[in-house]
Scaffold this motif. Sequence first.
Motif, PDB file in Angstrom:
ATOM      1  N   UNK A 293     105.331  73.371  54.944  1.00 27.45           N
ATOM      2  CA  UNK A 293     105.113  73.916  56.294  1.00 27.45           C
ATOM      3  C   UNK A 293     105.867  75.232  56.500  1.00 27.45           C
ATOM      4  N   UNK A 294     105.456  75.937  57.531  1.00 28.12           N
ATOM      5  CA  UNK A 294     106.086  77.198  57.990  1.00 28.12           C
ATOM      6  C   UNK A 294     105.879  78.364  57.016  1.00 28.12           C
ATOM      7  N   UNK A 295     106.212  78.182  55.729  1.00 28.95           N
ATOM      8  CA  UNK A 295     105.943  79.215  54.729  1.00 28.95           C
ATOM      9  C   UNK A 295     105.573  78.521  53.424  1.00 28.95           C
ATOM     10  N   UNK A 296     104.408  78.859  52.867  1.00 29.49           N
ATOM     11  CA  UNK A 296     104.010  78.209  51.620  1.00 29.49           C
ATOM     12  C   UNK A 296     104.818  78.765  50.450  1.00 29.49           C
ATOM     13  N   UNK A 297     104.821  78.021  49.360  1.00 32.25           N
ATOM     14  CA  UNK A 297     105.642  78.389  48.215  1.00 32.25           C
ATOM     15  C   UNK A 297     105.253  79.702  47.574  1.00 32.25           C
ATOM     16  N   UNK A 298     103.965  80.037  47.573  1.00 30.70           N
ATOM     17  CA  UNK A 298     103.517  81.279  46.944  1.00 30.70           C
ATOM     18  C   UNK A 298     104.051  82.489  47.708  1.00 30.70           C
ATOM     19  N   UNK A 299     103.927  82.455  49.022  1.00 34.83           N
ATOM     20  CA  UNK A 299     104.446  83.558  49.843  1.00 34.83           C
ATOM     21  C   UNK A 299     105.945  83.720  49.639  1.00 34.83           C
ATOM     22  N   UNK A 300     106.653  82.611  49.641  1.00 34.03           N
ATOM     23  CA  UNK A 300     108.102  82.634  49.428  1.00 34.03           C
ATOM     24  C   UNK A 300     108.439  83.195  48.055  1.00 34.03           C
ATOM     25  N   UNK A 301     107.712  82.754  47.042  1.00 35.66           N
ATOM     26  CA  UNK A 301     107.979  83.201  45.677  1.00 35.66           C
ATOM     27  C   UNK A 301     107.786  84.708  45.536  1.00 35.66           C
ATOM     28  N   UNK A 302     106.705  85.225  46.088  1.00 38.70           N
ATOM     29  CA  UNK A 302     106.446  86.664  45.985  1.00 38.70           C
ATOM     30  C   UNK A 302     107.519  87.469  46.701  1.00 38.70           C
ATOM     31  N   UNK A 303     107.946  86.978  47.858  1.00 36.19           N
ATOM     32  CA  UNK A 303     109.023  87.642  48.587  1.00 36.19           C
ATOM     33  C   UNK A 303     110.316  87.597  47.783  1.00 36.19           C
ATOM     34  N   UNK A 304     110.580  86.449  47.192  1.00 41.05           N
ATOM     35  CA  UNK A 304     111.794  86.263  46.396  1.00 41.05           C
ATOM     36  C   UNK A 304     111.833  87.218  45.210  1.00 41.05           C
ATOM     37  N   UNK A 305     110.715  87.354  44.506  1.00 42.24           N
ATOM     38  CA  UNK A 305     110.682  88.196  43.322  1.00 42.24           C
ATOM     39  C   UNK A 305     110.817  89.679  43.658  1.00 42.24           C
TER      40      UNK A 305
ATOM     41  N   UNK B 247      93.582  69.176  40.528  1.00 44.67           N
ATOM     42  CA  UNK B 247      92.898  70.443  40.268  1.00 44.67           C
ATOM     43  C   UNK B 247      93.261  71.483  41.321  1.00 44.67           C
ATOM     44  N   UNK B 248      93.344  71.061  42.587  1.00 46.26           N
ATOM     45  CA  UNK B 248      93.742  71.986  43.645  1.00 46.26           C
ATOM     46  C   UNK B 248      95.163  72.469  43.406  1.00 46.26           C
ATOM     47  N   UNK B 249      96.041  71.543  43.039  1.00 40.69           N
ATOM     48  CA  UNK B 249      97.419  71.915  42.731  1.00 40.69           C
ATOM     49  C   UNK B 249      97.501  72.852  41.550  1.00 40.69           C
ATOM     50  N   UNK B 250      96.603  72.670  40.571  1.00 37.28           N
ATOM     51  CA  UNK B 250      96.599  73.535  39.387  1.00 37.28           C
ATOM     52  C   UNK B 250      96.300  74.975  39.774  1.00 37.28           C
ATOM     53  N   UNK B 251      95.302  75.194  40.616  1.00 42.88           N
ATOM     54  CA  UNK B 251      94.952  76.556  41.042  1.00 42.88           C
ATOM     55  C   UNK B 251      96.133  77.231  41.750  1.00 42.88           C
ATOM     56  N   UNK B 252      96.766  76.494  42.643  1.00 43.69           N
ATOM     57  CA  UNK B 252      97.897  77.053  43.377  1.00 43.69           C
ATOM     58  C   UNK B 252      99.075  77.332  42.458  1.00 43.69           C
TER      59      UNK B 252
ATOM     60  N   UNK C  65      98.708  80.486  40.531  1.00 47.60           N
ATOM     61  CA  UNK C  65      99.071  81.648  41.350  1.00 47.60           C
ATOM     62  C   UNK C  65     100.580  81.858  41.335  1.00 47.60           C
ATOM     63  N   UNK C  66     101.311  80.743  41.374  1.00 46.22           N
ATOM     64  CA  UNK C  66     102.768  80.833  41.352  1.00 46.22           C
ATOM     65  C   UNK C  66     103.263  81.381  40.022  1.00 46.22           C
ATOM     66  N   UNK C  67     102.695  80.904  38.918  1.00 39.68           N
ATOM     67  CA  UNK C  67     103.100  81.402  37.604  1.00 39.68           C
ATOM     68  C   UNK C  67     102.780  82.890  37.470  1.00 39.68           C
TER      69      UNK C  67
ATOM     70  N   UNK D 261      92.007  75.495  34.634  1.00 35.98           N
ATOM     71  CA  UNK D 261      92.174  76.504  35.687  1.00 35.98           C
ATOM     72  C   UNK D 261      92.772  77.787  35.117  1.00 35.98           C
ATOM     73  N   UNK D 262      93.690  77.641  34.168  1.00 42.94           N
ATOM     74  CA  UNK D 262      94.309  78.810  33.542  1.00 42.94           C
ATOM     75  C   UNK D 262      93.264  79.618  32.777  1.00 42.94           C
ATOM     76  N   UNK D 263      92.416  78.929  32.014  1.00 40.74           N
ATOM     77  CA  UNK D 263      91.370  79.623  31.262  1.00 40.74           C
ATOM     78  C   UNK D 263      90.394  80.328  32.207  1.00 40.74           C
ATOM     79  N   UNK D 264      90.031  79.678  33.293  1.00 42.59           N
ATOM     80  CA  UNK D 264      89.116  80.282  34.267  1.00 42.59           C
ATOM     81  C   UNK D 264      89.720  81.543  34.876  1.00 42.59           C
ATOM     82  N   UNK D 265      91.011  81.476  35.160  1.00 45.82           N
ATOM     83  CA  UNK D 265      91.686  82.655  35.721  1.00 45.82           C
ATOM     84  C   UNK D 265      91.658  83.815  34.730  1.00 45.82           C
ATOM     85  N   UNK D 266      91.999  83.539  33.467  1.00 44.95           N
ATOM     86  CA  UNK D 266      92.013  84.591  32.452  1.00 44.95           C
ATOM     87  C   UNK D 266      90.615  85.144  32.202  1.00 44.95           C
TER      88      UNK D 266
END
Length: 347
Positions: free
Chosen positions: A61-73, A88-93, A96-98, A204-209
């Motif tokens: 809640x409040x801030x998702x992990x991806x937004x936080x991670x990008x800000x952190x980096x 599968x949904x978790x894999x896609x997200x 994005x984090x990786x 999901x990784x192969x699809x992204x690449x």
Amino acid sequence: MSGQIKVFIVDDSAVVRQVLTQLLSADAQINVIGSAPDPIFALQKMQANWPDVIVLDVEMPRMDGITFLRQLMQEHPTPVVICSTLTEKGADTTLQALASGAVDIITKPKVGLRDFLESSSQHMLQVVKAAARAKVRALASGALRGPLALKVASMRLSHTSEKVVALGTSTGGTQALEVVLTQMPSNCPGIVVVQHMPEKFTAAFAQRLNKLCYCEVREAVDGDKVTAGLVLIAPGGLHMQLRRSGNYYRVAVGDGPAINRHKPSVDVLFRSVANVAGENAIGIIMTGMGDDGANGLLAMRQAGAHTIAQDRDSSVVFGMPREAIARGAAIETLPLASLAQAIVQQR
């Protein structure tokens, strides 16, 4: 507490925070300095005592992990281990984090959480310790990304008919593979890849690449033909081996015991490539913890293949390449930005 790895846990599940704290704190080398249910609370708490590693959920809640991670980096690059649901949904997200700079993945099921985390405690400890040594500043700044994509993509391959390229990687490998594969031309030699990654994540990784690359990238299926312009990634939870089928190479994908604690295992792939392709192969061992692939790369070199290890400075974790170099498995050691060019220039 000097010398301990300071860990902070960010997860909206009180059970996850409690169990992870107990498991990680049981290791004398790790000090869990705090936890929070979301990134907003986490930032407030971490200001006074910044951690060496952050274990981060991606859906909060409040801030998702991806937004936080990008800000952190951008503002304070810190090794982050993603704690993701095995869906599968978790894999896609998580991918994005990786791609945004996270070092590695810890998976968690929706049910039986406590038992699962406890049974996976040794793996989690290894991941956190490896993350503490990871070079995230280079990832965060994009310094590992090579400048050769368009140049290499327009090059003519000198020879492709019998060549097969085998890549093996682990921690930090998702970003490193993106660097190499996005520089491959559409008619690159057939490439087979083992990336240490849980099941559901590799598809999901192969699809992204595949969306990012000139060549085709897909998760391998048993019997797939290895052809120019195609990259086959071993499915998580299964081994992949190279087989000869008449005038062609095919992959055999199947179950079996974990090798070097991994399934898929780089050693399993590399040994099969040594046996089947010999001097017609190129083997590259890349960033990752442990020694999976070191003996397999040595077998490839002894069979006449050209073998390469990623260098220390460009590796997020210089474990697997270091072991390969120590065993005399690598003919040459190259930075990440040079690997693609080394592949297309090999005759």
